[in-house]
Write an enzyme that holds these catalytic residues in place. Structure first.
Site, PDB file in Angstrom:
ATOM      1  N   SER A 282      15.114 -29.265 -50.072  1.00  0.00           N
ATOM      2  CA  SER A 282      14.717 -28.266 -51.057  1.00  0.00           C
ATOM      3  C   SER A 282      15.462 -28.508 -52.378  1.00  0.00           C
ATOM      4  O   SER A 282      15.361 -29.597 -52.932  1.00  0.00           O
ATOM      5  CB  SER A 282      14.982 -26.887 -50.470  1.00  0.00           C
ATOM      6  OG  SER A 282      14.039 -25.974 -50.931  1.00  0.00           O
TER       7      SER A 282
ATOM      8  N   ASP B 174       4.679 -25.079 -44.607  1.00  0.00           N
ATOM      9  CA  ASP B 174       5.712 -24.606 -45.547  1.00  0.00           C
ATOM     10  C   ASP B 174       5.053 -23.681 -46.568  1.00  0.00           C
ATOM     11  O   ASP B 174       4.269 -24.125 -47.413  1.00  0.00           O
ATOM     12  CB  ASP B 174       6.360 -25.807 -46.247  1.00  0.00           C
ATOM     13  CG  ASP B 174       7.572 -25.412 -47.102  1.00  0.00           C
ATOM     14  OD1 ASP B 174       7.667 -24.229 -47.492  1.00  0.00           O
ATOM     15  OD2 ASP B 174       8.414 -26.291 -47.366  1.00  0.00           O
TER      16      ASP B 174
ATOM     17  N   HIS C 213       9.320 -24.493 -43.902  1.00  0.00           N
ATOM     18  CA  HIS C 213      10.353 -24.946 -44.837  1.00  0.00           C
ATOM     19  C   HIS C 213      11.613 -25.431 -44.107  1.00  0.00           C
ATOM     20  O   HIS C 213      12.295 -26.334 -44.568  1.00  0.00           O
ATOM     21  CB  HIS C 213      10.689 -23.796 -45.801  1.00  0.00           C
ATOM     22  CG  HIS C 213      11.413 -24.244 -47.029  1.00  0.00           C
ATOM     23  ND1 HIS C 213      10.897 -25.172 -47.907  1.00  0.00           N
ATOM     24  CD2 HIS C 213      12.627 -23.901 -47.536  1.00  0.00           C
ATOM     25  CE1 HIS C 213      11.764 -25.381 -48.899  1.00  0.00           C
ATOM     26  NE2 HIS C 213      12.823 -24.626 -48.680  1.00  0.00           N
TER      27      HIS C 213
HETATM   28  N1  TYC Z   1      14.204 -24.563 -53.375  1.00  0.00           N
HETATM   29  C1  TYC Z   1      14.591 -23.494 -52.458  1.00  0.00           C
HETATM   30  C2  TYC Z   1      15.739 -24.001 -51.611  1.00  0.00           C
HETATM   31  O1  TYC Z   1      16.544 -24.755 -52.074  1.00  0.00           O
HETATM   32  C3  TYC Z   1      13.499 -22.972 -51.588  1.00  0.00           C
HETATM   33  C4  TYC Z   1      12.278 -22.563 -52.307  1.00  0.00           C
HETATM   34  C5  TYC Z   1      11.298 -23.482 -52.577  1.00  0.00           C
HETATM   35  C6  TYC Z   1      12.122 -21.273 -52.697  1.00  0.00           C
HETATM   36  C7  TYC Z   1      10.149 -23.106 -53.245  1.00  0.00           C
HETATM   37  C8  TYC Z   1      10.969 -20.873 -53.335  1.00  0.00           C
HETATM   38  O2  TYC Z   1       8.875 -21.394 -54.292  1.00  0.00           O
HETATM   39  C9  TYC Z   1      10.010 -21.789 -53.617  1.00  0.00           C
HETATM   40  N2  TYC Z   1      15.878 -23.574 -50.356  1.00  0.00           N
END
Ligand code: TYC
Length: 281
Positions: A128, A233, A261
Site C-alpha cells: 500500500s 480489494d 487489501h
Molecule cells: N494506502 C493505504 C495504506 O497504506 C490504504 C488505502 C488505499 C486506503 C487506498 C484508501 O483508497 C485507499 N494502507
C-alpha cells in the site's frame, strides 16, 4: 543496541490475521538506528544472503503489518528487515507529519536505514503506502535495489480514489477489527489526528498533474518487479495495478482472486511462496 524476542507475542496485535493460524517460535531481533536525524525502529530475522526490506502501509509497522512474513519467509535464503517509518509504530518521536514530499522522505529513510545496517543491495516488499515508497526507492536508487514486490499501491490519485479516501476518513465508522490494533498502538487521539492528516495529504495529490504521486518515476525502475493485486480489494481499484504493469518495463502482475487489501495476512502461505519464488529467480 538490538534486543531479541520471539514473534509469538506479535500476533496479538497483528491487523486482521485469523486467530487460529499457527506460529513457530522463530526469534526476531529488533533495534534502532539513527538515520536522517530520526531514531528508526526495525525488526530483523533470518541469515540468508538475500536481504529484504518490508515496508508497511499508512500508520503501519512491522508488528501490525508483517507478522506472517517475519515468521515464515525462508530464513536460510533471506535476511528479513521490517521497519517502522518515522512517526509510525515505534519510530516515535517524532510525531508523524505529511509534507508534500513525504513518500520521497520515507524512500530515502528506508534506503539509508538498510545501508546503515550494512546491506549493500537488497529487495523491497511494499504494501500500500509502503508500496509507493518502494517504487520511489527503486526508481531513485536503481543500483541498490535487486527486486521489488508491491501490492495495494497506486502511482496516482483519481477522483474515485478521493471518494474512497473520504469514505474512510471518519475512524469511528471503522470496524472494531481494523480500529483496535491502531488504537492499541497509538491511542485514540494520535491515531485519529494522524489518520486525518494522511487523508488530507493523499487527497492533495489529486490536484497535481494527472494526480501523480510517482507516475513519472516508474519508467526509471530497472529491476524485476512483481505487482500483486487482490481482485476483491475494495480500497485499490484494478486500474492501479494495471497502470503499474504498463509503466514499469520489467514488471509482471499476479492477481489473487480471493484477495482483499490485506491479502498477505489473510493468504500468507500463498503470498509468501509467490514472493519467495519471485525473489529467487
Ligand atoms: N494506502 C493505504 C495504506 O497504506 C490504504 C488505502 C488505499 C486506503 C487506498 C484508501 O483508497 C485507499 N494502507
Amino acid at each position: 543496541m538490538a534486543t531479541r524476542f520471539c514473534i509469538r507475542g506479535l500476533l496479538t496485535v497483528v491487523r486482521t490475521v485469523p486467530a487460529t493460524r499457527s506460529v513457530s517460535s522463530m526469534c526476531v531481533s529488533s533495534g534502532r538506528r539513527a538515520v536522517n536525524g530520526v531514531d528508526l525502529f526495525y525488526m530483523r530475522t533470518g541469515e540468508g544472503d538475500h536481504p529484504i526490506l518490508l515496508l508497511p502501509g499508512v500508520l503501519g509497522s512491522g508488528h501490525t503489518d508483517f507478522a506472517p512474513q517475519l515468521d515464515k519467509l525462508d530464513k536460510r535464503r533471506f535476511t528479513v528487515v521490517a521497519w517502522d517509518p518515522r512517526g509510525y509504530g515505534r519510530s516515535r518521536p517524532p510525531h508523524r507529519d505529511f509534507p508534500p514530499d513525504f513518500f520521497h522522505r520515507d524512500a530515502k529513510d528506508a534506503v539509508d536505514l538498510m545501508q546503515a545496517l550494512g546491506f549493500r543491495r537488497f529487495s523491497l516488499l511494499g504494501w500500500s503506502d509502503g508500496g509507493v515508497t518502494a517504487l520511489i526507492a527503486a526508481a531513485v536508487n536503481p543500483t541498490l535495489i535487486r527486486r521489488v514486490v508491491v501490492w495495494g499501491a497506486n502511482a496516482y490519485v483519481s477522483e474515485q480514489d478521493v471518494q474512497i479516501y473520504n469514505a474512510i476518513r471518519d475512524t469511528s465508522l471503522w470496524s472494531e477489527r481494523m480500529r483496535q490494533p491502531m488504537v492499541e498502538m497509538y491511542g485514540v487521539q494520535y491515531f485519529t489526528h494522524t489518520w486525518g492528516k494522511w487523508v488530507d495529504a493523499i487527497c492533495q495529490f489529486k490536484s497535481r498533474p494527472q494526480g501523480s504521486i510517482c507516475r513519472e518515476l516508474l519508467q526509471l525502475i530497472d529491476c524485476p518487479t512483481l505487482i500483486v493485486h487482490g481482485a476483491k480489494d475494495s480500497l485499490v481499484p484494478s486500474f492501479h495495478p494495471e497502470f503499474l504493469l504498463h509503466n514499469i518495463h520489467s514488471s509482471r502482475l499476479h492477481v489473487m482472486s480471493e484477495g482483499k487489501h490485506n491479502l498477505h495476512l489473510r493468504f500468507a502461505t500463498e503470498f509468501n511462496s509467490l514472493v519467495e519464488d519471485f525473489l529467487s529467480q
